[in-house]
Write an enzyme that holds these catalytic residues in place. Structure first.
Site, mmCIF file in Angstrom:
data_model
loop_
_atom_site.group_PDB
_atom_site.id
_atom_site.type_symbol
_atom_site.label_atom_id
_atom_site.label_comp_id
_atom_site.label_asym_id
_atom_site.label_seq_id
_atom_site.Cartn_x
_atom_site.Cartn_y
_atom_site.Cartn_z
ATOM 1 N N GLU A 106 -78.146 7.108 -18.788
ATOM 2 C CA GLU A 106 -78.105 8.477 -19.310
ATOM 3 C C GLU A 106 -76.752 8.849 -19.913
ATOM 4 O O GLU A 106 -76.683 9.688 -20.823
ATOM 5 C CB GLU A 106 -78.481 9.466 -18.204
ATOM 6 C CG GLU A 106 -79.929 9.396 -17.766
ATOM 7 C CD GLU A 106 -80.210 8.386 -16.664
ATOM 8 O OE1 GLU A 106 -81.345 8.335 -16.163
ATOM 9 O OE2 GLU A 106 -79.267 7.628 -16.311
ATOM 10 N N PHE B 15 -86.902 14.771 -3.227
ATOM 11 C CA PHE B 15 -86.559 13.498 -3.864
ATOM 12 C C PHE B 15 -86.064 13.730 -5.286
ATOM 13 O O PHE B 15 -86.707 14.421 -6.069
ATOM 14 C CB PHE B 15 -87.779 12.581 -3.869
ATOM 15 C CG PHE B 15 -87.549 11.266 -4.555
ATOM 16 C CD1 PHE B 15 -86.682 10.321 -4.014
ATOM 17 C CD2 PHE B 15 -88.191 10.970 -5.748
ATOM 18 C CE1 PHE B 15 -86.460 9.109 -4.654
ATOM 19 C CE2 PHE B 15 -87.978 9.756 -6.389
ATOM 20 C CZ PHE B 15 -87.109 8.827 -5.831
ATOM 21 N N GLN B 16 -84.916 13.162 -5.597
ATOM 22 C CA GLN B 16 -84.270 13.266 -6.912
ATOM 23 C C GLN B 16 -84.020 14.728 -7.312
ATOM 24 O O GLN B 16 -84.104 15.095 -8.483
ATOM 25 C CB GLN B 16 -85.075 12.533 -7.994
ATOM 26 C CG GLN B 16 -85.025 11.027 -7.826
ATOM 27 C CD GLN B 16 -85.547 10.246 -9.023
ATOM 28 O OE1 GLN B 16 -86.386 10.728 -9.772
ATOM 29 N NE2 GLN B 16 -85.050 9.025 -9.191
ATOM 30 N N LYS C 241 -90.776 20.649 -12.953
ATOM 31 C CA LYS C 241 -91.972 19.887 -13.335
ATOM 32 C C LYS C 241 -93.210 20.779 -13.424
ATOM 33 O O LYS C 241 -94.050 20.603 -14.314
ATOM 34 C CB LYS C 241 -92.201 18.751 -12.336
ATOM 35 C CG LYS C 241 -93.257 17.741 -12.785
ATOM 36 C CD LYS C 241 -93.274 16.518 -11.883
ATOM 37 C CE LYS C 241 -94.242 15.454 -12.411
ATOM 38 N NZ LYS C 241 -94.238 14.241 -11.552
ATOM 39 N N MET D 20 -53.547 0.521 -22.696
ATOM 40 C CA MET D 20 -52.746 1.735 -22.586
ATOM 41 C C MET D 20 -52.215 1.912 -21.172
ATOM 42 O O MET D 20 -51.076 2.368 -20.973
ATOM 43 C CB MET D 20 -53.566 2.953 -23.011
ATOM 44 C CG MET D 20 -52.727 4.185 -23.278
ATOM 45 S SD MET D 20 -51.544 3.964 -24.638
ATOM 46 C CE MET D 20 -52.587 4.259 -26.061
#
Length: 589
Positions: free
Chosen positions: A52, A114-115, A164, A485
């Site tokens: 993502e 969940f999630q 959802k 760097m």
């Protein structure tokens, strides 16, 4: 006309109504209704990413190269948290994104389902605005509003979190015309700029003896017309022009009035001119620390004009003498108009001594470096890449580190929206997925990610996305086997103690490219570099180019931390090899 549809269908219809053609995403349980609606249409193309974070950077590259809003779709919980880095990056660099996140059903919010995560709470500080939509009949308005907020005023990311059950629910969809002009009730950004303040700015410009245009990403964000107005304004006045990292391309790199990039790794002439100017005209930049250095020693004798569409940026870091809140392009258009009514001539004679001083600073050749016949110098690699791509439609993305600064220094840009890099957040792993997003937007263009071997590994999995969709991105890796760097700062500030700034186990990038289904090329010989670059450019598919460069090269010039602009570290030209070349590839001795 208003019509009945599910929340998931509303999301797709809102994307279509707002002109979206591509969306970058990754499915998950809470997002399945939207993905099911996506499957049943062909107006919006979905690009399946591998992570993502990659989706957000792809959307950033897409947005910065087109001026359109980039769109991301991810699932709840880890899908949303994985997107946070890209959202923060977009906020820092003023990139317009709409990120659609799925959420657990409203009945489960707050139950540690969940999630589940508090997406709105987590992203409140890293988005321009965010929403949790609990009523399906609010969804179409929120979606249209999100696009308006993302792409107006100072652009930025907007997140829409959709449970959802709202995606399944049936409701009334209203198009943009039915809702009317999409406006958030408390969001009304100024664009035109105060005409009296603009006239006062022009009067100051007509009296200045040592003026400088300090330009930033706000000009790029204003659109290509703003870059044209900057060029017209510079020609009218005769003033020198410099830019932040994010503003590169707004003014042509080949123009004699161009002094190069400003700031920590900017040119000597740009930084010295900023330090000694008597009038600074800041257009679309925010006085960030990489530009200002030590605040109390920053441009100590100058009068400061600041043009910015974001009023919160004015006076935030540096005192401003004249503030103009407005869109950079519109303000410059008015500056041009007023200038023409007062003189219509550049101030060539009045600022001739100033240009003579600037030419003296230019003679330092601050971007010069010692070249080598045995080892590829990274600056030389960038210069040869630039020469090989001249005359083509080229878009450059970068990762973050030394290679990023070398690219900014040695790859000139003539046009806006051709340079995509992570400026404010400095996100390693930005360049490869950003290149994918740019290539999606410009399928026939040449898109190159100038990378470092450490940074590029953070999102390397997106090579799989490039292969899947036939996107012929070129990843040009300056491989010094160091976090360059970090190693440079350890040299300068920490006694050469290289604490975890090098990798003892690097992948074989040629084999890695082949494993993904792309092409791998390796080059370590300066004499073979041009031919290897041509091979990369000629290949009609994704390429990883492993360019083995000098391991201990420092990125210079450099303003050391805590120092003013007139205390720069410049490169040393003493050379026992032979050719020493400047920033344009010319032999100096």
């Amino acid at each position: 006309m208003a019509e009945q549809m599910t929340g998931a269908e509303m999301v797709i219809q809102a994307l279509v109504d707002n002109g979206v053609e591509h969306i970058f995403g990754y499915p998950g349980g809470a997002a399945l209704p939207i993905y099911d609606a996506m499957f049943q249409q062909d107006k919006v193309q979905h690009i399946l990413v591998r992570h993502e974070q990659g989706a957000t950077h792809m959307a950033e590259g897409y947005a910065r190269s087109t001026g359109k809003v980039g769109v991301v779709l991810v699932t709840s919980g880890p899908g949303a948290t994985n997107a946070v880095t890209g959202l923060t990056d977009a906020l820092m660099d003023s990139v317009p994104l709409v990120c659609i996140t799925a959420q657990v059903p409203t009945t489960l919010i707050g139950s540690d389902a969940f999630q589940e995560c508090d997406t709105v709470g987590i992203t409140r500080s890293c988005t321009k605005h965010n929403y949790l939509v609990k009523n399906v009949n609010d969804l179409s308005r929120v979606m249209h509003e999100a696009f308006h907020i993302a792409n107006s005023g100072r652009p930025g990311p907007v997140l829409v979190d959709i449970p959802k059950d709202v995606q399944f629910a049936l409701g009334t969809y209203l198009g943009i015309d039915e809702i009317g002009p999409s406006r958030h009730k408390s969001y009304h950004p100024a664009t035109a700029g105060d005409s009296k303040a603009i006239e006062a700015a022009v009067d100051m410009m007509l009296k200045a003896e040592r003026p400088i245009f300090y330009t930033g990403g706000g000009i790029i964000n204003s659109g290509p017309e703003a870059s044209e107005k900057l060029r017209e304004l510079a020609e009218l006045t005769g003033f020198p022009v410099t830019s932040t990292l994010m503003g590169l391309g707004a003014f042509p790199g080949s123009n004699p009035q161009w002094m190069g990039m400003l700031g920590m790794h900017g040119t000597y002439e740009a930084n010295m001119a900023m330090h000694d100017c008597d009038l600074m005209i800041n257009i679309g930049a925010r006085f960030d620390d990489r530009i200002t250095g030590r605040i109390d020693a920053f441009s100590p004798g100058s009068t400061r004009i600041h043009v910015d569409i974001d009023p919160s940026s004015i006076g935030k870091n540096v005192r401003t003498d004249l503030a103009i809140v407005g869109d950079s392009g519109l303000v410059m258009e008015e500056m041009v108009r007023i200038w023409r009514t007062k003189t219509n001539q550049p101030r060539t004679e009045a600022i001739a001594p100033w240009w003579e001083q600037i030419e003296g600073w230019r003679s330092k050749h601050s971007l010069g470096f010692k070249n080598s016949t045995t080892t590829i110098k990274p600056q030389h690699a960038i210069q040869r890449l630039y020469q090989a791509t001249r005359g083509r439609e080229v878009y450059i993305t970068t990762e973050v580190g030394q290679h990023q600064m070398w690219a900014a220094q040695h790859f000139p840009f003539e046009m806006p929206n051709r340079w995509m890099t992570s400026g404010g957040l400095g996100t390693m792993g930005y360049g490869l997925p950003a290149a994918v997003g740019v290539q999606v937007a410009h399928p026939d263009a040449l898109v190159i990610d100038i990378a470092g071997e450490a940074s590029v590994q953070m999102t390397m999995q997106e090579m799989s996305t490039a292969v899947q969709y036939g996107l012929p991105i070129k990843v040009f890796i300056l491989n010094n086997e160091r976090m360059g760097m970090v190693r440079q700062w350890q040299d300068l500030l920490h006694g050469g103690r290289y604490a975890h700034s090098y990798s003892e186990s690097l992948p074989d990038f040629v084999k890695l490219a082949e494993a993904y289904g792309g092409k791998g090329i390796r080059c370590s010989d300066p004499a073979l570099l041009d031919a290897a670059i041509e091979e990369m450019l000629d290949y009609d598919g994704p390429v990883l180019f492993d360019c083995l460069v000098e391991k201990h090269e420092n990125c210079l010039p450099m303003i050391p931390s805590g120092k003013p602009h007139n205390e720069m570290i410049l490169p040393d030209f003493e050379d026992d090899i032979g050719a020493v070349i400047d920033e344009k590839g010319r032999q100096l001795v």
